[in-house]
Enzyme design. Sequence first.
Site, short mmCIF file in Angstrom:
data_model
loop_
_atom_site.label_atom_id
_atom_site.label_comp_id
_atom_site.label_asym_id
_atom_site.label_seq_id
_atom_site.Cartn_x
_atom_site.Cartn_y
_atom_site.Cartn_z
N GLY A 545 0.80 7.03 -14.54
CA GLY A 545 0.91 6.43 -13.21
C GLY A 545 2.31 6.57 -12.67
O GLY A 545 3.26 6.88 -13.39
N CYS A 546 2.40 6.33 -11.36
CA CYS A 546 3.68 6.38 -10.67
C CYS A 546 3.95 5.04 -10.00
O CYS A 546 3.05 4.46 -9.39
CB CYS A 546 3.70 7.50 -9.61
SG CYS A 546 3.55 9.15 -10.30
N GLY A 547 5.17 4.56 -10.11
CA GLY A 547 5.55 3.31 -9.51
C GLY A 547 6.61 3.50 -8.46
O GLY A 547 6.91 4.61 -8.04
N ILE A 549 9.79 2.78 -8.75
CA ILE A 549 11.09 3.21 -9.28
C ILE A 549 10.96 4.24 -10.39
O ILE A 549 11.98 4.73 -10.87
CB ILE A 549 11.89 2.00 -9.80
CG1 ILE A 549 11.14 1.32 -10.95
CG2 ILE A 549 12.18 1.00 -8.68
CD1 ILE A 549 11.92 0.20 -11.60
N GLY A 550 9.75 4.60 -10.81
CA GLY A 550 9.63 5.57 -11.87
C GLY A 550 8.19 5.97 -12.12
O GLY A 550 7.25 5.49 -11.48
N THR A 551 8.03 6.87 -13.09
CA THR A 551 6.73 7.40 -13.48
C THR A 551 6.51 7.13 -14.96
O THR A 551 7.42 7.26 -15.78
CB THR A 551 6.67 8.91 -13.21
OG1 THR A 551 6.99 9.17 -11.84
CG2 THR A 551 5.28 9.45 -13.50
N ASP A 663 4.71 -10.30 -8.92
CA ASP A 663 3.94 -9.07 -8.63
C ASP A 663 2.67 -9.04 -9.46
O ASP A 663 2.30 -8.01 -10.04
CB ASP A 663 4.81 -7.84 -8.92
CG ASP A 663 4.20 -6.57 -8.33
OD1 ASP A 663 3.39 -6.69 -7.38
OD2 ASP A 663 4.53 -5.47 -8.81
#
Length: 934
Positions: A545-547, A549-551, A663
Amino acid sequence: MGSFAGACEIVEEKDDEVRLPKHSGRYGKSVMGSSSKDLVERKQREYHGSLEYDIDMLFQSISVKPSTTRLMSSSFHHHETSASAGPSRTTSPSKRIASMKKPGTPQSPRFVGLSDSVSLKQALRDRCISKASEMAAQKRLSKSAAASPRVSEADRIKSLYNQVSNESTSSRSGLVPVDKGKGSLVEIPLMPVNDKPSSSKSVPQRFEDPSNPISEPSQAGTSFGLQGVGNQTREIKLLHRSNKPGSCLSSGSGDYEIELDENVASPSTHAFVEDDVIEIDKHVTSLPSHSSKKVNATELDKNISSSAVDSEQKGKLDDAPNSGTENGKTVRKVTRMIPRPKQPKKKILLKKKLKIGVVSATYPTKDDEEIVPSLDSSANQLLCQRCHCSLKSTSIDDNPPSYTSSHNPKICTDSLSSVSNKEAHQGSDENSSGSCNVSQSSEADIVIMKQDVSSSNNSGIGAMVEKETENPTSSEKFEFSLSSKDSLGDYSRSTSISEESNLSRFSCGNKPHMSMDVRWEAIKHIKVQYGSLGLRHFNLLKKLGCGDIGTVYLAELIGTNCLFAIKVMDNEFLARRKKSPRAQAEREILKMLDHPFLPTLYAQFTSDNLSCLVMEYCPGGDLHVLRQKQLGRCFPEPAARFYVAEILLALEYLHMLGIIYRDLKPENILVREDGHIMLTDFDLSLRCAVNPTLVRSNSPPGKDPARISGPYNTSNCIQPFCITEPSCQVSCFSPRLSSNQQQGRKPKRGDHLSKTQQHLSRSLPQLVAEPTEARSNSFVGTHEYLAPEIIKGEGHGAAVDWWTFGVLLYELLYGKTPFKGYNNDETLANVVLQNLKFPDSPLVSFQAKDLIRGLLVKEPENRLGSEKGSVEIKRHPFFEGLNWALIRCAIPPELPDFYEYGGGPEAAADSPGGSNNRYLECKAIGDHLEFELF
């Protein structure tokens, strides 16, 4: 003077002065007499007072009880009142003469003294002869039963002390009356002699009995020799100073007072009757030779550990004169021989034990005490505490120097030395009795320590720690321990974690709940082998997955089958978008976490301007994907309760650390391989201060909150009594019993608890660790999960997590969020303005709806959990019957499917394209894996 029944006389003589003529007695004994009548008269005038005083003390301190055969008289008359009276006889002259004619009968030495005291000394000599004759006859009768076990040593010592009767003493002599229960005092006078010649001298006698060989006189300064001491128990006795009147032992210029306890008799006190000689070993106390102070020997502990004594290791007693020099004068000491009546022979059952005892005693204050100087190392004489006889020092310096002080005992100014012989091993030489230990204690305390060693090697001794004395002024501790290699499994009272194990534990960030994970060892092995861990040590298998601030990638550690989830962040990209603080906050939070429902950070490193976080991999995906697989795209209520219960515990832990998650959504809740959940993504979390407190429940008495909620309750039932912990606590997610089942089952003891007890059980203090004072004005989160206070910009605190918790429960039960609109703006407006509504399907229990209503209150101060946090939510009836402590033991609703990359390289090699296609490109694999961040 000859010794008799428990006393001996020690007189001084001046060498190279008047040599008295000697002649042999009937049995080969040396007898001394006066050389002339003038010499006797001169000595009478010069020593008339001193000799009378010593004889008076002798006859008052020693009173021989009549024996079973009535051979001894009960008392003596005072010398001053009846100096010329003849001695009282208990036997007829014919019997006494017949007993003297028996072969091998020892008799006391003849000595010529002053003319006034001839009758008294003659009476004393006759009594000694009668007693010796009686004991010799009894000795011959007991030889027939030589095969039977010896008389118990406890009975022998007890009989020895019972021979001393209760007799009042005068204040002039300072003797303490004898008390059978508390102990007895025995006086041994030492007569100082001036420069003038002495006419009253005593010489020891030698019994030439082949059954009891006596060693030759020793010239080493001692008169008793102990040999063959092995496998025996030693003691440490601490002497204490005192000036109280009592029986004293004159030694040169000083007096020493020694108190004996008759209850000391035990198998560890070795006394043997062999031809009218008592052998006494071990319990010795060093006697200073140049001191003018008084010393009290404290009462010995009644429970002395015993040890076995082999017949071939029994020591022999030396009956030899001891010549020592004190204050420039020559002292001749005569040892005593104590005849003993026949005792019934018993078996001695011995046990080996290790005991440490601390007892206290009352002594004079410091104002009344005198300081004892150090002992002279050249005059190291030992005094037996039971018989007041000088003993040979048998300590052999065969132990390490750190534990040996046998030849130079020293006494500090605030405590007296005590001599202890360590136990010899079974396989060691029988003449070796160990070394002497010198320990210290305070003035008002006594420490008695007994140690017995039965091991044949040096590694079986074990660790021993001595208790600290109870005197508050004493700050010394005695601690004896061995190396951990010699005493594996033994734990001392001051146990601490070694530095090596401590570093090995925390160097790789090990966590207790994951301590048995093999992935820790795999990471540690790579660090040890290569010095550091980098991205080159991992094979990236799949993009998870991708967020914002990062992957996140699925990676495999090279050379192992361990799978990890690596979050890769570009430092330049984060700096350009000013998101580096968020990445730094996530790293710091992950380092703090140690919870089964939160991620474990195995390692972190920077490689080629990329910051990487190595975390555990969850093959079950997230709850969003798992919900899509459910029938109706929603979870059943039991499954939803399972997941939200574990999420609640994770939030409780975060709030306790002062972390507001902010979150919470199904995409950030991953499912482990065992079916339990893991909360992830902490880049939006807020760190704040927290003040944990203990609070009590405020539920009204007599009401059961678990039974309040029901189908007839209205929607406005969010009251304090609704959030009380239910009265019954059963295992995790156990089925509830219907009313018919409850009526049919047998009552248990817990059902008979009174209402007061039930109320008290529900009102126990609860830990509240809610960051209620935390405030933030950031606009963070996902649109559908944003709390009203965040949207309004009024500032928010920890209550936003309970709002998102209610939205999550609503979505798991109904398959959608409660305020979702056509776009993000409408969604935000619905969150602030729209009332909460529940769909008609699926059917959800009232308890679940009631919990959702309490969590989705728009005013944060009225929201459930805003005041006491998770404590209020856990008490809600929706979680009734849930055992929070055993929630990890509950069976998950669903286990994840087998993951193809879990098989390691073999599974990857079987994939299309072979091993060359194992490394996947970074591309989107589904919308459900994207992190939707605002």
